[in-house]
Write an enzyme that holds these catalytic residues in place. Structure first.
Site, mmCIF file in Angstrom:
data_model
loop_
_atom_site.group_PDB
_atom_site.id
_atom_site.type_symbol
_atom_site.label_atom_id
_atom_site.label_comp_id
_atom_site.label_asym_id
_atom_site.label_seq_id
_atom_site.Cartn_x
_atom_site.Cartn_y
_atom_site.Cartn_z
ATOM 1 N N SER A 185 0.822 -1.210 0.000
ATOM 2 C CA SER A 185 0.000 0.000 0.000
ATOM 3 C C SER A 185 0.851 1.253 0.000
ATOM 4 O O SER A 185 0.316 2.359 -0.097
ATOM 5 C CB SER A 185 -0.914 0.015 1.233
ATOM 6 N N HIS A 187 -3.990 -4.258 -4.745
ATOM 7 C CA HIS A 187 -4.189 -3.597 -3.458
ATOM 8 C C HIS A 187 -5.619 -3.802 -2.984
ATOM 9 O O HIS A 187 -6.555 -3.177 -3.484
ATOM 10 C CB HIS A 187 -3.878 -2.094 -3.574
ATOM 11 N N GLU A 196 -7.511 -2.293 -6.228
ATOM 12 C CA GLU A 196 -6.707 -1.469 -7.129
ATOM 13 C C GLU A 196 -5.669 -2.362 -7.811
ATOM 14 O O GLU A 196 -4.873 -3.023 -7.143
ATOM 15 C CB GLU A 196 -6.010 -0.354 -6.349
ATOM 16 N N ASN A 247 -6.262 5.654 -1.140
ATOM 17 C CA ASN A 247 -5.620 6.210 0.052
ATOM 18 C C ASN A 247 -5.200 7.658 -0.160
ATOM 19 O O ASN A 247 -5.252 8.483 0.757
ATOM 20 C CB ASN A 247 -4.412 5.366 0.452
#
Length: 662
Positions: free
Chosen positions: A425, A446, A458, A496
């Site tokens: 991440s 991800h 992702e 994120n």
């Protein structure tokens, strides 16, 4: 008489030697059946032919089936919704289709729906207009009313027919929740009259039902009794309370209007039919419904990222049996794959296997299915299954040297064509791939926590990642029933990166004295599924702080966030963070706040998220503005009824411009 009808594109119509008419829907050029304008018009011709044949005694009954592998009728054609325009236009179109279903009701010969695959929304409403409904028990067959997910409720008199078939409690629950039902559950409720083992038995069972003149009896008397007052009013009150505990009426009005409809007209089918159309039309034209239909289209857009042919993964190997790695492996097993789990600590693997059993019991039905899942999740501390895996996912500690060393070894052991993926991440794919002989093979996958609940993955494309590997990764994500979002390798990727500024803005305001409950209530008022401070407590304040540092967003100096982390107050997992936690829930103080103030604060809280979404689009982190909106909705839960952060901002700008012009 003619035994077929010419010039049909979406249906096949024949009459067999026994006088049974067979209407098979098989929409031209479509993978799934839906009720579009042409299909509905052609069905009208079929009904007319049956009416005429029945009046002459030449047709003994009608069977409605599908010619598709995976759908009976999956609902109305959502692509045509945007052409409906005004409430009056919607009412006209609805009334035309209602007239067609009423003609099925009035046929003197039995009409049988033989259901295989998805029978949803308008498809189920059509089936409920038939005299007898047969469904197969195959895994791909599902029934339900998902309309509330689109900001509407059943609008083809499905509210009335569902209640008549299943009774008010089961029917209203199905419509209010949008839950998709297995055939056995639909049969238990009364939405289906008969079950057969496989699709191959449908035709014979339908034939017998016609020749025996089978007719559904509807809900039993004790269920119908609940339609009378005062019971109906009490039921409506309970339904309203349960619904309000899940969604806000100001954000999602459709379920509340459905309860109003039931409460006012539940014991008067004729009045309820008329009122249904009157209440349905304004919901269909509402901004909420338009935005929720947009969200549906965004999900279809992401599904289309995965190739439909070629790579078919069956075996997955996960390195790292922590919470994320273990949950990824368990989810793959739930979706029918074999997953092997590797970790240096065998005790950690055992803990993960034990936790996975809980997921299997929630998601799978029956002991045989659960036992089979347990058998497919394999403890593999030495990594012996690497060479057999179609997909290999690394989910170990976020240390570059550890990952580089691991992938150098995995590359040697993996079979040709296997996907090599990292769940990182925070680290750049290009750095992880440096020690590989073939850097173009590495791709990012991800996942988000909790894996079983969040639909997005992702798919991270590094500078060197080959397009073939990206496509295979997307195929894997689709195979485990998740939505693939292709993103560029960069700090925070998309989700994120966009979420962090929103969370840090909440921290800043809390540090400046804004009450935590007010901050979280403002986010809920805006439409977020959870307040940002509670979300950080759920994720872990140590993780939230780390993300903030990586993206250079963490408050400078000794912020309240860093102080809590230093004190070991990491949120839910330690019992205290921004909130104190007891029995899995945060302890809140019950202060009341002005709703207009919460509205203002909610918009201010999400502004950094909208700004970062704009920057991510400008940096080409994903392919388009629609991809930004899709990623943020499915990865963070951003208020779906607002259509996505960028769509929401554009809509607000247009509204402001219109207001100024006025």
């Amino acid at each position: 008489m003619a035994t077929t009808l010419p010039d049909l594109q979406d249906w096949r119509f024949t009459i067999d030697f026994e006088g049974i008419a067979w209407a098979v829907i098989d929409r031209e050029g479509e993978s799934m059946n839906s009720l579009g304008r042409r299909a509905t018009e052609e069905f009208g011709k079929i009904i007319q032919a049956v009416e005429e044949g029945a009046s002459r005694g030449e047709i003994k009954g009608l069977v409605i089936m599908s010619g598709k592998e995976s759908s009976f009728i999956a609902g109305a054609d959502i692509r045509e919704f945007e052409t409906f325009g005004t409430e009056d236009k919607i009412k006209d179109i609805v009334k035309q289709t209602l007239g067609l279903l009423d003609r099925i009701d009035r046929l003197t010969v039995p009409v049988v729906a033989a259901i295989h695959g998805y029978c949803l929304g308008g498809g189920l409403e059509l089936a409920l207009s038939c005299d007898w409904r047969i469904a197969d028990r195959e895994e791909g067959t599902r029934l339900g009313f998902p309309e509330v997910r689109l900001g509407i409720f059943p609008g083809l008199n499905g509210t009335v027919r569902a209640i008549q078939a299943a009774g008010p409690v089961d029917a209203m629950t199905a419509m209010l929740t949008g839950r998709i039902l297995r055939p056995t559950a639909a049969k238990a409720m009364g939405l289906v009259d008969q079950l057969v083992p496989t699709r191959h038995a449908l035709r014979w069972a339908a034939r017998k039902a016609v020749l025996q003149n089978r007719r559904s009896k509807g809900a039993p008397w004790w269920k119908r009794l609940m339609l009378k007052q005062p019971v109906r009013g009490l039921l409506a009150k309970q339904m309203r309370a349960k619904t309000a505990a899940k969604v806000r009426e100001e954000h999602y009005p459709a379920p509340f209007r459905l309860i109003d409809l039931f409460e006012r007209y539940g014991d008067d089918p004729a009045a309820m039919r008329v009122a249904e159309t009157e209440m349905f039309a304004p919901l269909m034209t509402s901004e909420t419904s338009r935005n929720l239909r947009r969200v549906f289209k965004l999900s279809e857009m992401l599904k289309a990222e995965a190739p439909k042919d070629g790579f078919k993964p069956l075996k997955v190997h996960v390195v790292g049996a922590g919470t994320m790695g273990g949950d990824i492996a368990a989810w793959c097993v739930v979706r029918g794959m074999q997953a092997s789990l590797q970790d240096l600590e065998e005790g950690q693997i055992k803990k993960t296997l034990d936790r996975a059993k809980g997921l299997f019991k929630k998601r799978l039905r029956g002991k045989p299915a659960i036992d089979a899942a347990v058998a497919r999740l394999i403890a593999d501390p030495e990594g012996k299954h690497v060479k057999h895996a179609d997909v290999i996912i690394e989910a170990v500690v976020e240390k570059l040297d550890v990952k580089q060393k691991l992938f150098a070894q995995l590359e040697k052991e993996a079979k040709p064509g296997a996907v090599l993926a990292t769940n990182t991440s925070s680290l750049k794919l290009e750095d992880i791939a440096k020690k590989l002989a073939d850097p173009g093979r590495l791709v990012g996958l991800h996942f988000f926590n909790p894996v079983a609940q969040l639909p997005l993955v992702e798919v991270v494309r590094g500078d060197d990642t080959r397009e073939e590997e990206v496509r295979k990764a997307c195929a894997f994500v689709a195979a485990i029933d998740k939505l693939p979002l292709i993103v560029k390798s960069c700090p925070g990727f998309l989700v994120n990166r966009v979420l962090a500024p929103y969370m840090m803005e909440a921290v800043r305001r809390y540090q400046e004295g804004e009450p935590r409950e007010k901050i979280d209530k403002a986010a809920l008022k805006f439409g977020m599924p959870m307040g940002p401070l509670e979300l950080m407590d759920m994720v872990g304040l140590d993780i939230a702080a780390k993300v903030g540092e990586e993206l250079k967003l963490a408050p400078s100096g000794d912020s309240v966030l860093t102080t809590l982390v230093k004190q070991g107050k990491l949120g839910k997992k330690t019992g205290e963070g921004f909130y104190k936690w007891a029995e899995g829930k945060p302890k809140r103080e019950g202060a009341a706040y002005d709703q207009a103030e919460l509205e203002r604060l909610g918009r201010e809280l999400v502004k950094p998220m909208l700004d970062e979404a704009e920057r991510a689009l400008a940096d080409r982190v994903v392919a388009s503005a629609d991809h930004v909106d899709a990623g943020v909705i499915f990865g963070t839960g951003f208020a779906p009824f607002r259509g996505g952060p960028l769509h929401f901002r554009r809509t607000q700008e247009q509204a402001d411009a219109t207001a100024e012009a006025a």
